[in-house]
Design an enzyme around this catalytic site. Sequence first.
Site, PDB file in Angstrom:
ATOM      1  N   TYR A 180     -43.131  48.441   6.617  1.00  0.00           N
ATOM      2  CA  TYR A 180     -42.018  48.471   5.667  1.00  0.00           C
ATOM      3  C   TYR A 180     -40.711  48.502   6.443  1.00  0.00           C
ATOM      4  O   TYR A 180     -40.661  48.926   7.599  1.00  0.00           O
ATOM      5  CB  TYR A 180     -42.112  49.680   4.734  1.00  0.00           C
ATOM      6  CG  TYR A 180     -41.897  51.019   5.412  1.00  0.00           C
ATOM      7  CD1 TYR A 180     -40.608  51.566   5.524  1.00  0.00           C
ATOM      8  CD2 TYR A 180     -42.964  51.739   5.938  1.00  0.00           C
ATOM      9  CE1 TYR A 180     -40.411  52.794   6.143  1.00  0.00           C
ATOM     10  CE2 TYR A 180     -42.769  52.962   6.552  1.00  0.00           C
ATOM     11  CZ  TYR A 180     -41.494  53.485   6.655  1.00  0.00           C
ATOM     12  OH  TYR A 180     -41.294  54.702   7.274  1.00  0.00           O
ATOM     13  N   CYS A 181     -39.645  48.034   5.798  1.00  0.00           N
ATOM     14  CA  CYS A 181     -38.300  48.080   6.381  1.00  0.00           C
ATOM     15  C   CYS A 181     -37.304  48.193   5.237  1.00  0.00           C
ATOM     16  O   CYS A 181     -37.697  48.424   4.086  1.00  0.00           O
ATOM     17  CB  CYS A 181     -38.034  46.864   7.268  1.00  0.00           C
ATOM     18  SG  CYS A 181     -38.173  45.270   6.419  1.00  0.00           S
ATOM     19  N   THR A 182     -36.029  48.025   5.518  1.00  0.00           N
ATOM     20  CA  THR A 182     -35.004  48.266   4.501  1.00  0.00           C
ATOM     21  C   THR A 182     -35.119  47.329   3.303  1.00  0.00           C
ATOM     22  O   THR A 182     -35.197  47.782   2.162  1.00  0.00           O
ATOM     23  CB  THR A 182     -33.597  48.129   5.113  1.00  0.00           C
ATOM     24  OG1 THR A 182     -33.512  48.947   6.274  1.00  0.00           O
ATOM     25  CG2 THR A 182     -32.532  48.541   4.108  1.00  0.00           C
TER      26      THR A 182
END
Length: 298
Positions: A180-182
């Site tokens: 996951y990331c922003t």
Amino acid sequence: MTEQASYQVLLYYKYVHIENPQAFAADHLEFCKAVGLRGRILVAHEGINGTVSGTITQTEQYMMHLRANPLFRDIEFKIEPTEGHVFKRLSVRPRREIVHLGLEEDINPNELTGKYLEPKEFYEWMQRDDVIVLDARNDYEYDIGHFEGAIRPNVRTFRELPRWIRENLADQKDKTVLTYCTGGIRCEKLSGFLLREGFREVGQLHGGIIRYGQDPEMQGKGFVGKCYVFDERIRVPVNRHEDVVVGRCHHCGKPEDRYINCAYPPCHWQHICCSECEAKHEGFCSDTCREQALQTQR
């Protein structure tokens, strides 16, 4: 909607071939100026990556304009209300890549990427025993907020991740990896890299942390702290169920999620600092920086 919430932030990207990034960026800059937007937009042969702010009217006009282009007809926008502009200026620049993973052979997410997981599905997968949850962001982003149980890679830049993975996860390729990331853009390439490295099953959070926090069913469940963003807000809430501060002041160690830059310009290190320690240490991250600053004044 109140006058104070009459602005919006748009976070978006699209991996699609752009024939002439330089010409596209120049034309796009003029359009954004005319509309009155502020923000940062990167354009490359591999696509577009941007975050902009403006009034609701300005941002709606921008979304209509971008989607009118056949290349971006299905582009997704993460939309957040805000009290005003979150950028001081506008920048639209051509680049070699919109995301730099530092690979000799780059990843094309349109050809190789992990399974997209919607917020509820991502949360359910996180509960499995055979799953590794990998934060695809930098260490300072993780430090003020992350999913519970997620691994914190000791990296300061995205391009350091491949080496870190090879050195730390090479013996766990039989497990499922969730990334996951922003906003989702980094995971598009990272999940493809993991698959190319031989990991058995790889999933990625569709839309990233921002979309996860906006999901009406999940409302940020399982995420602790706040999400680091690359604009003047610095951090935004994610978990609508509870507000937990997970960051720690660089100086005193007490719970804090407030970032400042070191007052010594050659350093300018962004670090977590409570207001009391900022005053006590005069904004410096260390005694060394304080002494160097004093020497330059003599």
